[in-house]
Design a protein around this motif. Structure first.
Motif, short mmCIF file in Angstrom:
data_model
loop_
_atom_site.label_atom_id
_atom_site.label_comp_id
_atom_site.label_asym_id
_atom_site.label_seq_id
_atom_site.Cartn_x
_atom_site.Cartn_y
_atom_site.Cartn_z
N ALA A 1 0.84 -1.21 0.00
CA ALA A 1 0.00 0.00 0.00
C ALA A 1 0.87 1.26 0.00
N MET A 2 2.06 1.16 0.59
CA MET A 2 2.96 2.32 0.61
C MET A 2 3.49 2.60 -0.81
N TYR A 3 3.91 1.53 -1.51
CA TYR A 3 4.38 1.70 -2.90
C TYR A 3 3.22 2.17 -3.79
N ARG A 4 2.02 1.66 -3.52
CA ARG A 4 0.86 2.08 -4.31
C ARG A 4 0.52 3.56 -4.06
N SER A 5 0.68 4.01 -2.83
CA SER A 5 0.36 5.42 -2.52
C SER A 5 1.29 6.36 -3.27
N VAL A 6 2.58 6.03 -3.28
CA VAL A 6 3.54 6.86 -4.02
C VAL A 6 3.17 6.85 -5.51
N THR A 7 2.80 5.68 -6.02
CA THR A 7 2.43 5.55 -7.44
C THR A 7 1.19 6.40 -7.77
N LEU A 8 0.22 6.40 -6.87
CA LEU A 8 -1.00 7.21 -7.10
C LEU A 8 -0.63 8.68 -7.22
N GLU A 9 0.24 9.14 -6.34
CA GLU A 9 0.64 10.55 -6.36
C GLU A 9 1.36 10.90 -7.68
N ILE A 10 2.15 9.95 -8.19
CA ILE A 10 2.87 10.17 -9.45
C ILE A 10 1.86 10.28 -10.60
N ILE A 11 0.84 9.45 -10.57
CA ILE A 11 -0.19 9.49 -11.62
C ILE A 11 -0.95 10.82 -11.53
N ARG A 12 -1.32 11.19 -10.32
CA ARG A 12 -2.09 12.44 -10.15
C ARG A 12 -1.29 13.65 -10.61
N ARG A 13 0.00 13.65 -10.33
CA ARG A 13 0.82 14.82 -10.70
C ARG A 13 1.41 14.69 -12.10
N LYS A 14 1.05 13.61 -12.79
CA LYS A 14 1.49 13.36 -14.17
C LYS A 14 3.02 13.41 -14.30
N ILE A 15 3.70 12.77 -13.36
CA ILE A 15 5.17 12.73 -13.38
C ILE A 15 5.61 11.62 -14.34
N ASP A 16 6.61 11.91 -15.11
CA ASP A 16 7.17 10.93 -16.04
C ASP A 16 7.82 9.79 -15.23
N ILE A 17 7.56 8.56 -15.61
CA ILE A 17 8.11 7.41 -14.88
C ILE A 17 9.65 7.37 -14.95
N CYS A 18 10.22 8.07 -15.93
CA CYS A 18 11.69 8.11 -16.03
C CYS A 18 12.31 9.17 -15.12
N ASP A 19 11.47 10.06 -14.56
CA ASP A 19 12.00 11.16 -13.75
C ASP A 19 12.22 10.68 -12.30
N GLU A 20 13.30 9.94 -12.10
CA GLU A 20 13.52 9.29 -10.80
C GLU A 20 13.70 10.30 -9.66
N ASP A 21 14.30 11.46 -9.95
CA ASP A 21 14.51 12.45 -8.89
C ASP A 21 13.18 12.94 -8.32
#
Ligand code: DC
Length: 219
Positions: free
Chosen positions: A35-55
């Motif tokens: 659920a912790m990894y999923r929460s971070v993933t949800l935030e990335i989707i919401r903010r439309k962050i590129d999956i390659c933008d590791e920083d």
């Protein structure tokens, strides 16, 4: 440090529901690391962050406040104060969570928080790398697994409960893809710890899975 019970295994192996019930019966704190990894993933989707933008992704992992809360018999997950328990179970999150959790920096941040959560409590923690990486000295280690079709059928019900209709074939595909990324990634891949007890749940009922684990611990 209290007693630590580590339960690892792939999606649909029965580990979440079993871990939750084992924790309830023993009076331990339950921690769902997926659920912790999923929460971070949800935030990335919401903010439309590129999956390659590791920083940026690491920054999000560092800044996200993830909390667990029991309301009645339902386990809730809060991200920065918002209840996102259902949203993190969506197919969109499922399809992106494996690449996000393969990022070394994300794993480091979340594994450190997981260790802190166990500071003064007895815990049941479930995930992919708990017995191998987060708590290699856990008091008990279990590795749950099941036939992929059975795992997919279990997941259908999870999706239905949040109003998403997926077929067994679609879910088998999703699980195979995730298994492959989770078990072949460089940093703390999904793998049975050498000293973990294997529980194959293909032909076990929920009650049998729980009983098996509780009995081993009580012995
Ligand atoms: O258990 P789950 O399906 O909610 O986990 C979602 C994903 O999170 C899983 O595909 C891989 C990742 N994960 C991980 O890398 N390490 C963990 N300890 C838990 C989950």
């Amino acid at each position: 440090m209290g007693i630590i019970i580590a339960i690892d295994g792939p999606a649909g192996s029965g580990k979440s529901s079993t871990a939750k019930e084992v924790a309830r019966r023993l009076g331990f704190t339950y921690i769902d690391t997926g659920a912790m990894y999923r929460s971070v993933t949800l935030e990335i989707i919401r903010r439309k962050i590129d999956i390659c933008d590791e920083d940026q992704i690491e920054k999000i992992a560092r800044e996200s406040r993830i909390q667990f809360q029991w309301i009645g018999d339902k386990h809730h997950i809060l991200l920065n104060g918002e209840d996102i328990s259902d949203e993190i179970r969506s197919a969109d999150v499922a399809s992106l969570v494996s690449p996000v959790s393969a990022i070394a920096g994300v794993r480091k941040i979340l594994a450190e928080r997981q260790r802190q959560m166990a500071q003064d409590d007895n815990i049941v923690m479930e995930g992919r790398d708990i017995g191998t990486n987060v708590f290699p000295d856990a008091d008990f280690k279990f590795y749950m697994d099941a036939d992929i079709r059975v795992r997919a059928e279990r997941r259908i019900k999870d999706y239905q409960s949040i109003g998403q209709e997926l077929t067994v074939v679609e879910i088998v595909r999703e699980l195979e893809k995730r298994d492959k990324i989770d078990s072949s990634r460089l940093h703390s891949p999904l793998k049975k710890a050498d000293d973990a007890i294997i529980i194959d749940t293909t032909n076990l009922s929920f009650e049998e899975q729980v009983e098996k684990i509780v009995k081993i611990i009580q012995q």
